[in-house]
Design a protein around this motif. Structure first.
Motif, short mmCIF file in Angstrom:
data_model
loop_
_atom_site.label_atom_id
_atom_site.label_comp_id
_atom_site.label_asym_id
_atom_site.label_seq_id
_atom_site.Cartn_x
_atom_site.Cartn_y
_atom_site.Cartn_z
N ARG A 87 3.48 0.80 1.24
CA ARG A 87 3.92 1.99 2.00
C ARG A 87 4.63 2.04 0.51
NH1 ARG A 87 8.02 0.53 6.55
NH2 ARG A 87 9.57 -0.15 5.20
N GLN A 112 3.95 5.95 3.59
CA GLN A 112 2.83 6.82 3.66
C GLN A 112 2.04 5.47 2.37
OE1 GLN A 112 3.80 9.91 1.44
NE2 GLN A 112 2.87 11.38 2.63
N ARG A 113 0.56 5.32 2.84
CA ARG A 113 -0.35 3.98 2.14
C ARG A 113 -0.74 3.97 1.40
NH1 ARG A 113 -1.84 3.24 7.88
NH2 ARG A 113 -0.06 2.04 8.99
N ASP A 114 -1.29 5.69 1.26
CA ASP A 114 -2.36 6.60 0.52
C ASP A 114 -1.19 6.82 -0.76
OD1 ASP A 114 -1.43 8.42 2.03
OD2 ASP A 114 -2.75 10.00 1.11
N ASP A 169 -1.29 9.62 -4.10
CA ASP A 169 -1.97 11.34 -4.64
C ASP A 169 -1.98 11.02 -6.24
OD1 ASP A 169 -1.77 13.75 -5.23
OD2 ASP A 169 0.21 14.17 -3.93
N ASN A 200 3.88 7.55 -5.26
CA ASN A 200 2.89 6.94 -5.57
C ASN A 200 3.06 5.44 -5.60
OD1 ASN A 200 0.80 8.71 -5.62
ND2 ASN A 200 0.86 9.58 -7.92
#
Ligand code: AKG
Ligand code: FE2
Length: 287
Positions: free
Chosen positions: A87, A92-94, A96, A106
């Motif tokens: 994370r 967040q795990r995704d 950009d 990121n």
């Protein structure tokens, strides 16, 4: 669940060091005598929190109470939800793809911990008694400068135990939602598990991305403060703008941290989707 009858708040909190009279109890000569000491304590902790973004109350919980809470953690350990993720510091795990690879958004890091939810802790646990005691809530409210605080009303969130086994760690992050976080160290690991903080790494006005990138890439060791705590220490910190992490735990002794969730309004419950990621699939609402 135990039926032995739990410890009383007076047997849980170290009242000699922390003379926090029950605000619901009728006034007595003893509480009147303790009031100036309590006022001075609150004043000191409040100013520590304001200048450092954290304050620590060493030996807040008495030893027998702490040992009981640790035994409860060991009994519930097999039901803990293992959270294992990569994370970013915003939880967040995704990625950009519209942002540079080294933008804090990121930069993902490994995190691994185990969560024992409120409903898995015995009703008469010293952790729950401490959490629900009006004097604890009032003390925290006075230190963080809240007019009033309320217990969280979620089935899983109010007071829980965050555990770290050998190799577990919590990567750099900001706490979202709550303006302050309250933890109670129940058991220290053999090694590692340091609570590290970069106070005021961002502000409400400035996301400070360039600075965060340097911290996250390990270029600002001089800005990292290690918050020293012993088992029994209560810690209050402002984690929403102060980056923090738990360094990898080593050895066979479980690091057990009680987390006390207080709210500035009554009736707050968690988001079911967030609860499922934190407490596991068993709490999913189906049908
Ligand atoms: O385990 C700790 O010391 C702190 C954990 C943490 O980051 C939190 O509760 O927000
Ligand atoms: Fe945190």
């Amino acid at each position: 669940m135990s039926c032995s009858g739990g410890l009383r708040p007076e047997d849980i909190v170290n009242l000699e060091a922390y003379p926090i009279a029950d605000p619901d109890a009728p006034p007595s000569a003893a509480s009147a005598r303790a009031a100036p000491a309590r006022d001075a304590l609150v004043e000191r902790l409040r100013s520590e929190l304001d200048s450092n973004q954290y304050c620590v109350l060493p030996a807040f919980m008495q030893r027998a109470a702490r040992e009981q809470a640790v035994a409860e953690a060991m009994a519930a350990r097999h039901m803990a939800h293992h959270i294992r993720d990569r994370r970013n510091c915003y939880l967040q795990r995704d990625l950009d793809p519209s942002l540079p690879e080294d933008h804090p958004r990121n930069l993902l890091f490994e995190t691994s911990s185990r969560m024992i939810a409120y409903d898995l802790i015995p009703a008469d646990s010293p952790l729950k008694t401490l959490y629900h005691w009006a004097a604890t809530r009032r003390l925290v409210a006075d230190i963080v400068g809240a007019e009033a605080l309320y217990g969280n009303a979620d089935p899983y969130q109010p007071a829980n135990m965050l555990c770290f086994e050998d190799g577990d760690r919590s990567s750099w992050h900001f706490d979202s939602g709550n303006a302050f976080t309250v933890t109670l160290m129940l058991q220290a690991p053999e090694a590692g598990g340091a609570f590290e903080m970069v106070p005021n790494a961002r502000s409400d006005r400035d996301p400070n991305h360039d600075y965060l990138r340097t911290v996250l890439q390990g270029e600002r060791p001089q800005d990292i403060v290690e918050v020293a705590r012993e088992p029994g220490s209560l810690c209050i910190f402002r984690g929403c703008n102060s980056l923090h992490r738990v360094s990898p735990v080593a050895g066979g002794v479980l690091r057990v941290m009680g987390v006390l969730v207080y709210e500035t309004e009554p009736g707050v419950v968690g988001d079911p989707e967030v609860n499922e990621t934190v407490y596991g699939p068993r709490v999913a609402i189906t049908g």
